[in-house]
Design a protein around this motif. Structure first.
Motif, PDB file in Angstrom:
ATOM      1  N   UNK A   1       8.191   4.303  -0.607  1.00  0.00           N
ATOM      2  CA  UNK A   1       6.894   4.744  -0.096  1.00  0.00           C
ATOM      3  C   UNK A   1       5.877   3.606   0.092  1.00  0.00           C
ATOM      4  N   UNK A   2       5.755   2.644  -0.840  1.00  0.00           N
ATOM      5  CA  UNK A   2       4.786   1.566  -0.599  1.00  0.00           C
ATOM      6  C   UNK A   2       5.040   0.809   0.700  1.00  0.00           C
ATOM      7  N   UNK A   3       6.304   0.606   1.051  1.00  0.00           N
ATOM      8  CA  UNK A   3       6.612  -0.039   2.318  1.00  0.00           C
ATOM      9  C   UNK A   3       6.169   0.800   3.506  1.00  0.00           C
ATOM     10  N   UNK A   4       6.322   2.116   3.404  1.00  0.00           N
ATOM     11  CA  UNK A   4       5.873   3.004   4.470  1.00  0.00           C
ATOM     12  C   UNK A   4       4.355   2.930   4.628  1.00  0.00           C
ATOM     13  N   UNK A   5       3.642   2.836   3.510  1.00  0.00           N
ATOM     14  CA  UNK A   5       2.187   2.713   3.561  1.00  0.00           C
ATOM     15  C   UNK A   5       1.789   1.418   4.267  1.00  0.00           C
TER      16      UNK A   5
ATOM     17  N   UNK B   1       0.250  -3.900   8.091  1.00  0.00           N
ATOM     18  CA  UNK B   1       0.042  -5.110   7.294  1.00  0.00           C
ATOM     19  C   UNK B   1       1.355  -5.507   6.647  1.00  0.00           C
ATOM     20  N   UNK B   2       1.579  -6.823   6.502  1.00  0.00           N
ATOM     21  CA  UNK B   2       2.735  -7.355   5.772  1.00  0.00           C
ATOM     22  C   UNK B   2       4.029  -6.644   6.169  1.00  0.00           C
ATOM     23  N   UNK B   3       4.332  -6.676   7.440  1.00  0.00           N
ATOM     24  CA  UNK B   3       5.502  -5.951   7.944  1.00  0.00           C
ATOM     25  C   UNK B   3       6.808  -6.465   7.334  1.00  0.00           C
ATOM     26  N   UNK B   4       6.887  -7.763   7.083  1.00  0.00           N
ATOM     27  CA  UNK B   4       8.117  -8.299   6.480  1.00  0.00           C
ATOM     28  C   UNK B   4       8.327  -7.753   5.075  1.00  0.00           C
ATOM     29  N   UNK B   5       7.262  -7.721   4.291  1.00  0.00           N
ATOM     30  CA  UNK B   5       7.362  -7.157   2.941  1.00  0.00           C
ATOM     31  C   UNK B   5       7.696  -5.675   3.009  1.00  0.00           C
ATOM     32  N   UNK B   6       7.075  -4.947   3.929  1.00  0.00           N
ATOM     33  CA  UNK B   6       7.363  -3.526   4.085  1.00  0.00           C
ATOM     34  C   UNK B   6       8.819  -3.300   4.484  1.00  0.00           C
ATOM     35  N   UNK B   7       9.317  -4.135   5.414  1.00  0.00           N
ATOM     36  CA  UNK B   7      10.713  -4.001   5.839  1.00  0.00           C
ATOM     37  C   UNK B   7      11.664  -4.317   4.693  1.00  0.00           C
ATOM     38  N   UNK B   8      11.335  -5.330   3.884  1.00  0.00           N
ATOM     39  CA  UNK B   8      12.186  -5.662   2.736  1.00  0.00           C
ATOM     40  C   UNK B   8      12.214  -4.513   1.729  1.00  0.00           C
ATOM     41  N   UNK B   9      11.051  -3.899   1.477  1.00  0.00           N
ATOM     42  CA  UNK B   9      10.978  -2.761   0.570  1.00  0.00           C
ATOM     43  C   UNK B   9      11.849  -1.601   1.058  1.00  0.00           C
TER      44      UNK B   9
ATOM     45  N   UNK C   1       6.751  -2.814  -5.972  1.00  0.00           N
ATOM     46  CA  UNK C   1       5.528  -3.219  -6.672  1.00  0.00           C
ATOM     47  C   UNK C   1       4.673  -4.125  -5.797  1.00  0.00           C
ATOM     48  N   UNK C   2       5.299  -5.132  -5.200  1.00  0.00           N
ATOM     49  CA  UNK C   2       4.546  -6.050  -4.344  1.00  0.00           C
ATOM     50  C   UNK C   2       3.934  -5.311  -3.155  1.00  0.00           C
ATOM     51  N   UNK C   3       4.678  -4.373  -2.578  1.00  0.00           N
ATOM     52  CA  UNK C   3       4.171  -3.614  -1.434  1.00  0.00           C
ATOM     53  C   UNK C   3       3.002  -2.727  -1.836  1.00  0.00           C
ATOM     54  N   UNK C   4       3.104  -2.077  -2.992  1.00  0.00           N
ATOM     55  CA  UNK C   4       2.025  -1.200  -3.442  1.00  0.00           C
ATOM     56  C   UNK C   4       0.740  -1.987  -3.690  1.00  0.00           C
ATOM     57  N   UNK C   5       0.857  -3.161  -4.310  1.00  0.00           N
ATOM     58  CA  UNK C   5      -0.324  -3.977  -4.571  1.00  0.00           C
ATOM     59  C   UNK C   5      -0.905  -4.548  -3.279  1.00  0.00           C
ATOM     60  N   UNK C   6      -0.027  -4.915  -2.346  1.00  0.00           N
ATOM     61  CA  UNK C   6      -0.507  -5.412  -1.052  1.00  0.00           C
ATOM     62  C   UNK C   6      -1.231  -4.316  -0.280  1.00  0.00           C
TER      63      UNK C   6
ATOM     64  N   UNK D   1      -4.376  -4.690 -14.318  1.00  0.00           N
ATOM     65  CA  UNK D   1      -5.710  -5.282 -14.269  1.00  0.00           C
ATOM     66  C   UNK D   1      -6.302  -5.271 -12.867  1.00  0.00           C
ATOM     67  N   UNK D   2      -5.473  -5.321 -11.840  1.00  0.00           N
ATOM     68  CA  UNK D   2      -5.996  -5.472 -10.479  1.00  0.00           C
ATOM     69  C   UNK D   2      -6.877  -4.297 -10.041  1.00  0.00           C
ATOM     70  N   UNK D   3      -6.406  -3.051 -10.104  1.00  0.00           N
ATOM     71  CA  UNK D   3      -7.307  -1.958  -9.698  1.00  0.00           C
ATOM     72  C   UNK D   3      -8.495  -1.793 -10.640  1.00  0.00           C
ATOM     73  N   UNK D   4      -8.304  -2.128 -11.928  1.00  0.00           N
ATOM     74  CA  UNK D   4      -9.417  -1.988 -12.879  1.00  0.00           C
ATOM     75  C   UNK D   4     -10.532  -2.972 -12.550  1.00  0.00           C
ATOM     76  N   UNK D   5     -10.175  -4.250 -12.355  1.00  0.00           N
ATOM     77  CA  UNK D   5     -11.184  -5.258 -12.056  1.00  0.00           C
ATOM     78  C   UNK D   5     -11.764  -5.083 -10.660  1.00  0.00           C
ATOM     79  N   UNK D   6     -10.967  -4.545  -9.738  1.00  0.00           N
ATOM     80  CA  UNK D   6     -11.496  -4.297  -8.396  1.00  0.00           C
ATOM     81  C   UNK D   6     -12.587  -3.240  -8.435  1.00  0.00           C
ATOM     82  N   UNK D   7     -12.424  -2.237  -9.298  1.00  0.00           N
ATOM     83  CA  UNK D   7     -13.444  -1.193  -9.410  1.00  0.00           C
ATOM     84  C   UNK D   7     -14.620  -1.625 -10.280  1.00  0.00           C
TER      85      UNK D   7
END
Length: 237
Positions: A48-52, A58-66, A106-111, A170-176
């Protein structure tokens, strides 16, 4: 479509389990059918993160790898489920493909979560988490295939996974937790006569106006005027 497919597979898996438990005989074939639907649903969630990312363009190569790693892992898992159960190499292949697919997810979801207004610390944590998940995936793959006897190796892998999870959390916490930014509202007027509103958070008025112009021109339009609040700022054509 993928979300509906995952929901359908989960529903079919649950209905099969209920039917088998209530009126059926839970034999090897029934177990494999149930396992097939569960595996397809599980790997669909991993993809699913790759589909998103594809949807965000964005980041089509990462999405395709996922997506590709999830499909390979699902195919190997189904082959292992329905094929001979004593093939050790097949089990290791399934484990390797699953580890790599989860790392890519994981990388796709964070991206997909990243935003331009993220503070610098969040961007650095994203880069660090990409490094830790890559190291963890490599260490996990090595553990699957070599099975080292050293007692410190599993501990090292566990510590690496915990560090990676910390960086991810930490990423979503610090972003908010970033300070509330002052929004700048503009009405962008294009050369074609089209007018649409744009809201830019943070920065001074000049920086926000520049961002609004760049955002409009990325869509192929030419900005001729910005209406700022009740006033008006003219942009040279």
């Amino acid at each position: 479509m993928l979300l509906l497919g995952v929901a359908g597979l989960l529903s079919v898996s649950a209905l099969l389990a209920i039917a088998i438990l209530l009126v059926g005989r839970f034999g090897s074939v029934e177990g494999r059918i149930l396992g097939t639907t569960a595996l397809l649903a599980g790997y669909g969630v991993v993809a699913l993160p790759g589909v998103v990312l594809f949807d965000q363009e964005r980041n089509r190569r990462l999405a395709a790898a996922n997506a590709a790693l999830s499909a390979v892992a699902a195919a190997l898992s189904l082959a292992s489920l329905w094929g001979p159960s004593d093939v050790e190499a097949m089990g290791k292949s399934v484990g390797t493909a699953t580890i790599l697919a989860v790392a890519a997810a994981q990388a796709s979801a964070l991206a997909a979560r990243r935003q331009e207004r993220d503070p610098r610390i969040v961007r650095r944590l994203f880069a660090a988490s990409c490094t830790t998940v890559t190291l963890a995936a490599g260490a996990g793959t090595a553990l699957v295939w070599t099975q080292p006897n050293e007692a410190t190796y599993p501990r090292f892998l566990g510590a690496l996974v915990v560090l990676d999870l910390l960086l991810v959390a930490l990423q979503p916490v610090l972003a908010r937790a970033r300070p509330t930014a002052t929004p700048h509202r503009f009405a962008v007027v294009l050369a074609s006569g089209e007018t649409f509103p744009v809201t830019i958070e943070g920065g001074d008025l000049a920086t926000a106006a520049a961002k609004a112009i760049r955002a409009a021109e990325r869509g192929g339009g030419r900005v001729v005027r910005l209406d700022v609040g009740q006033g008006e700022t003219r942009v040279a054509s």
